[in-house]
Scaffold this motif. Structure first.
Motif, PDB file in Angstrom:
ATOM      1  N   PHE A  56       0.695  -1.384  -3.333  1.00 22.94           N
ATOM      2  CA  PHE A  56       0.854  -0.660  -2.074  1.00 22.94           C
ATOM      3  C   PHE A  56       2.337  -0.575  -1.722  1.00 22.94           C
ATOM      4  N   PHE A  57       2.679   0.487  -1.012  1.00 26.17           N
ATOM      5  CA  PHE A  57       4.064   0.729  -0.604  1.00 26.17           C
ATOM      6  C   PHE A  57       4.136   0.654   0.924  1.00 26.17           C
ATOM      7  N   LEU A  58       4.949  -0.267   1.441  1.00 23.77           N
ATOM      8  CA  LEU A  58       5.062  -0.487   2.886  1.00 23.77           C
ATOM      9  C   LEU A  58       6.452  -0.105   3.366  1.00 23.77           C
ATOM     10  N   THR A  59       6.502   0.605   4.486  1.00 24.61           N
ATOM     11  CA  THR A  59       7.797   0.970   5.034  1.00 24.61           C
ATOM     12  C   THR A  59       7.751   1.047   6.552  1.00 24.61           C
ATOM     13  N   ASN A  60       8.835   0.650   7.198  1.00 23.08           N
ATOM     14  CA  ASN A  60       8.983   0.775   8.643  1.00 23.08           C
ATOM     15  C   ASN A  60       9.520   2.139   9.050  1.00 23.08           C
ATOM     16  N   ASN A  61       9.887   2.948   8.090  1.00 14.76           N
ATOM     17  CA  ASN A  61      10.484   4.258   8.368  1.00 14.76           C
ATOM     18  C   ASN A  61       9.432   5.209   8.932  1.00 14.76           C
ATOM     19  N   SER A  62       9.660   5.690  10.146  1.00 19.50           N
ATOM     20  CA  SER A  62       8.707   6.605  10.781  1.00 19.50           C
ATOM     21  C   SER A  62       9.118   8.066  10.647  1.00 19.50           C
ATOM     22  N   THR A  63      10.184   8.336   9.898  1.00 22.79           N
ATOM     23  CA  THR A  63      10.681   9.713   9.800  1.00 22.79           C
ATOM     24  C   THR A  63      10.073  10.484   8.637  1.00 22.79           C
TER      25      THR A  63
END
Length: 307
Positions: A56-63
């Motif tokens: 799985f790929f997790l990111t905090n980037n909301s853009t």
């Protein structure tokens, strides 16, 4: 979990990879930097999937939307599908619809991708884009501040917004005077790392709205555990057989600790081994949560463990 911070190599690496069914990867600083893959990262991710591991790929980037992340992953050589991407934008929409049981619309401080994820979940929103500006001499601020609010708004969501203004801050804080109004933030990263330096991140905008409204936002992204809870619900992931791989102690590693996961710090991004060791040597239990279980110079160092 115990703070250990051990190098992950040789037989230990093979043992750890054999003991996990799922691996959660942060993206920027772990799998790529800017528009370039970190050498060997795609080969590792693809081989893990060939061996039957869940990735799985997790990111905090909301853009960026899930589709945008999948497009980038594939362009850099990673095998990826939308259901493998857990980002703050779609997870914020899930939280509002499934957890908060939102009845109404959202006042959004954020960009087009975040708006798109909300709309994909059937959530109406307002506030995106440049918005009105205060023109010197156009009239007292008090007049604008008394402008009627939209009665349909039942939540304020703060993500990264390049068009953030005093006007938006004022509008958000006014909605949040109603204690029934939901207050949500995608993440609290105060620095947005870029090649050649960094700029203020979403966390700076969140802190401004918190200060103005005298309220605290519920945070969707790392180090909170909500994205992992979504993963468990959708894919049946077992925490005891899952490892989190990241480059930031205060988001990736702390999230792993908060979720009861083993963690691997990749030294290709933000945090350093010296910082991890300093937390390990501290007497503070809270700082021990920032210590990874293992560390590697690069995720490519895990490849021999799959041979």
């Amino acid at each position: 979990m115990a703070a250990s911070c051990s190098p992950l190599a040789g037989a230990l690496c093979s043992q750890v990879l054999a003991s996990v069914d799922a691996l959660l990867f942060d993206c920027d600083g772990v799998l790529w930097k800017g528009e370039s893959e970190i050498p060997g990262a795609a080969a590792l991710v693809n081989r893990l999937q060939e061996r039957g591991k869940l990735v799985f790929f997790l990111t905090n980037n909301s853009t960026k939307s899930r589709e945008m992340y999948v497009e980038k992953l594939r362009r850099l050589g990673f095998r990826a599908r939308c259901e493998q991407v857990f980002a703050t934008a779609p997870c914020a929409a899930l939280y509002l619809r499934q957890e908060a049981k939102l009845c109404g619309s959202v006042y959004l401080i954020g960009g087009a991708a975040l708006r798109g994820e909300l709309q994909a979940q059937g959530i109406a929103c307002s506030g995106t884009g440049p918005g009105p500006e205060l023109i010197p001499g156009s009239g007292p601020v008090q007049t604008w501040a008394a402008e009627p609010l939209d009665p349909a708004v039942a939540a304020v969501l703060v993500g990264f917004d390049e068009h953030f203004t005093y006007m938006k801050l004022c509008r958000a804080s006014r909605y949040l005077q109603d204690p029934a109004c939901i207050f949500l933030a995608t993440n609290t990263d105060t620095l947005l790392p870029l090649e050649g330096g960094g700029i203020p991140g979403t966390g700076c905008l969140v802190k401004a709205v918190e200060a103005a409204s005298k309220r605290t936002a519920y945070v969707i992204g790392k180090p909170n555990d909500f994205m992992f809870k979504c993963m468990v619900k959708e894919h049946g992931v077992d925490p005891s057989r899952t490892v989190m791989v990241g480059d930031r102690l205060d988001t990736d590693i702390l999230m792993g600790s908060n979720c009861g996961l083993r963690t691997i710090l990749a030294l290709t991004g933000v945090s350093t081994l010296e910082e991890a060791k300093a937390h390990q040597e501290s007497d503070s239990p809270e700082r021990h949560k920032l210590v990874p279980t293992y560390y590697v110079n690069s995720v490519a160092d895990l490849l021999p463990g799959l041979e």
